[in-house]
Design an enzyme around this catalytic site. Structure first.
Site, short mmCIF file in Angstrom:
data_model
loop_
_atom_site.label_atom_id
_atom_site.label_comp_id
_atom_site.label_asym_id
_atom_site.label_seq_id
_atom_site.Cartn_x
_atom_site.Cartn_y
_atom_site.Cartn_z
N SER A 41 -1.99 1.20 0.29
CA SER A 41 -3.37 1.70 -0.20
C SER A 41 -3.74 3.14 0.23
CB SER A 41 -4.47 0.62 -0.02
OG SER A 41 -4.11 -0.30 -0.91
N SER A 43 -5.26 1.37 -3.18
CA SER A 43 -6.71 1.03 -3.37
C SER A 43 -7.53 2.21 -2.94
CB SER A 43 -7.23 -0.25 -2.82
OG SER A 43 -6.94 -0.30 -1.54
N LYS A 96 -14.44 4.93 2.89
CA LYS A 96 -14.01 4.08 1.73
C LYS A 96 -15.03 2.97 1.67
CE LYS A 96 -10.01 1.18 0.48
NZ LYS A 96 -8.56 0.89 0.49
#
Ligand SMILES: [Mg+2]
Ligand SMILES: [Zn+2]
Lengths: 108, 491, 514
Positions: free
Chosen positions: C179, C155, C80
């Site tokens: 997330s 997210s 990420k």
């Protein structure tokens, strides 16, 4: 008791556009007139929702800052290498030989 | 000295002390003054994304020691908070400090004035807390540069902020408080307290309590900053008190009528000047730093630290008076010179067996030499044991004081031992038979003196002694006097 | 050989170890897959095929030389883009950090490199991980592979979609209020949020420090266990990191579930829960019953306050964590020439009208530099949260908002403690609904926030939680099942998830991408 009073005060007075403007200076955000409008509406919505917390009695409850509580975490006072000046400044938006540069801090 | 003014000055001091650690408070960059700009930084103290603080154990320990020496309570639970404001030398946008639960509170520091200008008193300490320093913004005003330059070397240096109660009532008290605080910190070895290098910084809060027909009135509190020496503190406070009194006479503003003002001391012009500050800047939005965990200090640990503090200035002053029978004034001077000086004195007093003489020598010859040569105590080339031999020789009357000063000079300037100095100055002990022989000779040469002394004119002996010293400079008058008298007796 | 990108990480690892597959071949296969699919999905903000292949070749060489190059040797992994990678752009999906190159690796990245994993690239996310749809990224759009008109969740949208569409066998996400778990549920993959402090946060760009936690995403619980074993553990550079040894998660998995006590969270089956989600979750509970688990009902009575608590604490911490992005030391800075010109114009305008007050209040160049930089560098959602947090922490409001929320947080934690005295794990849905259409909630932040109803409590309480695929809606969108356990019960969660996956085939379905 004190927090309950602050609470009621907050509840009666929803966030005004002026207040949002004041917060935008505190937060160092430049908001356009349109931004201010939208922000005021949306913040009021969210703050309105969040206000339900006031209903819960929490007088004897200790605040909890972390999900998992730990204490006394220290590092030994032993030196490790620092970054060379040039590497420290490598991401700087504006710099001279050895310093970060910003518009004058005087009169602020 | 205060009663001649129609007001009382009220002063509280905030002192920031840089702690003597090897590394910074939350990262392991070196904590040292004066490196080239931006050479003592790392991702943590630059506040780069994703970096996290880890607290320096030594910094906490030094804070704990200081707090306990300042007679503070050490609560069991303490935590660190973020103090938010934007400034280019504060890379994270917040300073890690302590807000509602500082590591120590409610202490005191005793101050007194040897000249007796005020009664000795305890100045309350509201709190002492551990926080990080910011970096440095440099602006070349004269060059008219549009930019400021930022150096982050100092960012993250451990600071102990010590906040006094507003309990000092003259600039002298304030200066004495700072002197005593600095001395304590020096004894504890927690800071080098160098004001020029910024390792000790003082802000003062000052206002007046004015006598009026309606009773006492407090004037608005002003915070004074930018004072770079104790002398500057004293002058700034004197200036500010007068300024506030004239302002009171002109405007009559009371405490609470106007927001707290910040003024900076201009050392060149010897005045304080108003500093502009926006109202919003004081909303610091403190909240507990979620990247750090709280610290729990058990009462046993506090006790342990208390036991290991060693002898602090106040106690040492008393001990010097009781153990060595020296006067309060002398004890004060000795202790105020710092722990190494006091240690030197104690050793000298012990080995010479004459504390009063030791004290005199320390305060006169030693101190003068240190000042003249700009030496620190540990740069002083004569050990107390060597100096003690000199003192003993004086005490036994083997050499006189002026001769002794020459020997002392020889020892300090040439780095000689006592014996070497004696030799190189050609000072030899005159042995008893040589002394008697010289005496006999002189009495024969000056029969009138023998007669005078016999007639009770003791002062006539002076001439003989002077003559003896002229013929042999090593003759010690103290040693010469008695045998001479004895011989006259026998005539 | 079947398509390599279809295999689990565990299977691929055994092929690598047996010498039946080289890391170069494997990495190439994934890079090809990315090349073929990512235009449609948008999982990655950046890949560096050359760099990845270089690492893969190095791994192959070491293995050929007889070395044993680490527990993940040769396996590709996606990161990420809020994890710092040394010398490589780390953007957080924000214009603010578009060109930021950290001079260090996150601890997790360091551990992955040591374990021999091959970084494939950096995945898209909501800006600074704030959001539940990956729509707030300033640097790219990410679509749900099961229906590209839908959001992938967030997210960690890129982290979940790259697994679901076979563009990486493993990926790392971060979870502050759901997330990892929510996009895992929306994309039909496994996502684990570990106990707070289990995985070091050092080098994870902070959103809300007391809630953030890094965790694995994968197709199976076994793959997630493989990855967690590598990234978990104490780190002296993170004061909140737990000083506890890391279990051998993969060996715990194999132990049967006999006697496992599962508590069904009453409050998670109330108003707002989509009927299809509810029936999939209830069906999953039956699966556990068949596996020998004992099912009871438990209550987390303060659940209804979780969103309100979360949306005070998270924005407060975020407003402070994001204060450092001010255009001074790194990151984006507004154009100073324009800035000075604008200020000059405003000054002369105000002088002309003799508005002395306004002239006095006009920003100094430095303050304007901050404000304009942040206005241009941050997107709408980030600004909203900064404003909310700044307001809640400002003078006069701290006690009513932040302090109050910290107290309710303890009540929420106490609910869990209470529940875990009765049961080993609690079970319920991850999200109230399956993935929703892109753009549908973008102007209604509160509606978006309410979607975090079942996930934020685990972050507030610091407990671990896992999301596992447990069904599909009629529209063909995945549904997730959430298991939550007491602190440091990751082994239990993975074991329970593993046995569920042995009984079910939801995780074997693949979206049609061509
Ligand atoms: Mg301070
Ligand atoms: Zn550093």
């Amino acid at each position: 008791m004190k927090s309950q009073q602050a609470w009621r005060r907050g509840k009666k007075m929803s966030l005004t556009r002026n207040e949002v403007e004041r917060v935008s200076l505190l937060a160092r955000l430049q908001l356009t007139e349109d931004d201010l409008e939208t922000m005021t509406t949306q913040l009021n919505q969210i703050v309105g929702y969040v206000e339900q917390l006031a209903q819960l009695p929490t007088d004897n409850i200790q605040p909890m800052a972390h999900g998992v509580e730990r204490f006394n975490v220290f590092a030994n006072d032993e030196r490790r290498p620092s970054l060379p000046c040039d590497e420290a400044l490598t991401n700087a938006p504006r710099r001279d030989d050895d310093c970060y540069l910003v518009p004058a801090v005087l009169g602020d | 000295m205060m009663s001649d003014k129609p007001y009382k000055i009220v002063i509280g001091l905030e002192t920031h002390v840089q702690l003597l650690t090897e590394t910074k408070l939350f990262c392991r960059c070196q904590n040292r003054f004066g490196g080239p700009p931006n050479t003592q930084t790392c991702p943590v103290c630059i506040g780069l994304p994703g970096t996290l603080p880890v607290m320096n154990r030594k910094a906490f320990q030094l804070s704990l020691i200081t707090a306990i020496a300042l007679n503070c309570e050490v609560p069991k639970f303490t935590k660190w908070d973020r103090k938010s404001y934007y400034y280019p030398d504060l890379p994270k946008g917040y300073q890690i400090s302590q807000y509602d639960l500082p590591m120590s509170q409610n202490g005191w520091l005793e101050i007194s004035d040897p000249q007796g200008n005020f009664d000795s008193k305890r100045v309350g300490i509201i709190r002492a807390h551990l926080e990080e320093d910011a970096g440095k913004s440099m602006h070349d005003e004269l060059a008219g540069k549009a930019d400021s330059r930022i150096d982050l070397n100092r960012t993250g240096t451990p600071l102990l902020e010590i906040v006094s109660c507003p309990e000092m009532y003259s600039s002298l008290e304030a200066k004495t408080y700072l002197t005593e605080l600095k001395l304590l910190l020096t004894y504890l070895e927690v800071s080098d307290c160098n004001m020029q290098e910024g390792s000790l910084r003082v802000d003062a809060n000052i206002n007046l309590h004015v006598d009026t027909p309606q009773g006492k009135v407090a004037t608005p509190i002003v915070e004074v900053k930018n004072m770079n020496s104790f002398r500057a503190v004293e002058r700034a406070l004197d200036y500010e008190a007068q300024r506030q009194y004239s302002e009171w006479q002109e405007a009559g503003k009371k405490l609470g009528d106007v927001p707290k003002q910040t003024r900076g001391w201009d050392d060149g012009a010897q005045v304080t000047r108003a500093q502009r500050s926006k109202e919003e800047s004081s909303d610091y939005r403190y909240f507990p730093d979620p990247d750090l965990v709280p610290v729990i200090v058990e009462p046993e640990e506090v006790e342990q630290v208390r036991q290991s503090l060693g002898e602090l200035p106040a106690v040492l002053r008393k001990r010097l008076q009781t153990d060595y029978s020296i006067k309060p004034y002398d004890a004060n001077v000795t202790v105020n010179q710092g722990p190494k000086f006091a240690e030197y004195f104690i050793r000298l007093a012990e080995t010479s067996g004459d504390p009063q003489q030791a004290s005199n020598w320390m305060q006169q010859e030693v101190l003068r030499t240190l000042n003249e040569e700009s030496w620190a105590v540990d740069e002083f080339p004569v050990t107390p044991d060597e100096l003690s031999q000199l003192l003993q020789a004086v005490q036994k009357g083997e050499i006189d004081r002026s001769r002794a000063r020459e020997v002392f000079r020889e020892m300090t300037m040439q780095g000689n031992s006592f014996q070497q100095a004696m030799q190189s100055l050609g000072i030899e002990q005159v042995d008893q038979s040589a002394l008697l022989q010289l005496c006999e000779q002189l009495l024969t040469e000056f029969p009138q003196i023998v007669a005078d002394v016999k007639a009770g004119k003791q002062q006539a002996l002076g001439r003989i002694i002077g003559e003896a010293k002229r013929r042999n400079p090593n003759v010690n008058p103290g040693q010469f006097r008695q045998p001479c008298l004895d011989l006259i007796e026998q005539k | 050989m079947a398509d390599l990108t279809d295999y689990t990480a565990v299977k691929l690892l055994s092929l690598l170890q047996a010498g039946e597959l080289t890391s170069t071949e494997l990495t190439k296969a994934y890079l090809d897959r990315i090349e073929a699919c990512d235009q449609k999905i948008g999982s990655f903000l950046r890949t560096d095929p050359e760099e990845s292949l270089k690492h893969a070749a190095a791994m192959d060489r070491r293995r050929n030389a007889g070395e044993s190059p680490g527990p993940l040797a040769g396996l590709p992994i996606a990161l990420k883009d809020n994890l710092c990678t040394r010398g490589q752009t780390t953007t957080c999906g924000s214009r603010m950090l578009e060109n930021f190159k950290p001079p260090y690796d996150a601890t997790v990245v360091e551990k992955l490199r040591e374990a021999g994993a091959i970084p494939l690239g950096k995945t898209n996310l909501d800006e600074f991980a704030m959001g539940g749809s990956t729509e707030s990224s300033a640097l790219g759009e990410t679509c749900n592979p099961w229906n590209t008109t839908c959001i992938p969740g967030g997210s960690s949208g890129g982290a979940a979609t790259c697994i679901a569409s076979g563009m990486s066998p493993l990926s790392i996400g971060s979870d502050t209020g759901g997330s990892i778990r929510q996009p895992a549920a929306f994309c039909g993959v496994v996502g684990l949020k570990p106990t707070y402090g289990r995985v070091s946060r050092m080098g994870l760009v902070a959103f809300a420090s007391s809630l953030d936690q890094i965790g694995p995403l994968a197709r199976t619980a076994e793959d997630a266990a493989l990855l967690l074993e590598v990234i978990a553990g104490h780190d002296a550079r993170d004061s909140t990191s737990l000083d506890q040894s890391v279990p051998r998660y993969r060996s715990v998995l194999q132990q049967p579930l006999k006697g496992l006590k599962l508590g069904v969270v009453e409050e998670h089956f109330g108003e707002g829960l989509d009927a299809e989600v509810e029936s999939a979750v209830r069906e999953s509970i039956r699966v556990y019953q068949e596996l020998g688990a004992k099912i009871t009902s438990v209550s987390l009575p303060h659940s209804e306050y979780a969103i309100a608590t979360y949306y005070v604490i998270a924005p407060c911490e975020a407003s402070s964590n994001l204060a450092r992005y001010d255009g001074v030391h790194y990151g984006y800075r507004t154009d100073e020439n324009i800035l000075h010109a604008t200020l000059k114009q405003q000054r002369s305008g105000l002088s002309a009208t003799d508005d002395e007050q306004a002239l006095n209040n006009l920003d100094s160049p430095l303050v304007r530099l901050y404000r304009q930089t942040r206005a241009e560098g941050f997107g709408a959602e980030v600004k909203r949260r900064i404003m909310l947090g700044t307001y809640a922490l400002s003078a006069g409001y701290y006690e009513a908002y932040y302090l109050k929320a910290l107290k309710v947080r303890r009540l929420i934690r106490q609910d869990y403690d209470e529940a875990f005295r009765e049961v080993d794990l609690v079970i319920g849905p991850v999200t109230p609904t399956p993935a929703f259409p892109r753009g549908s909630k973008i102007d209604d932040p509160l509606a978006m926030y309410l979607g975090d109803l079942y996930t934020v409590s685990a972050n507030l309480a610091g407990v671990p939680a896992i999301s596992i695929p447990c069904g599909f809606s009629n529209a063909g969108l995945p549904i997730g099942l959430q298991l939550q356990g007491p602190p440091l019960s990751e082994d239990r969660l993975l074991q329970a998830a593993h046995w569920f996956q042995k009984e079910t085939a939801w995780h074997q379905r693949r979206p049609a991408l061509n």
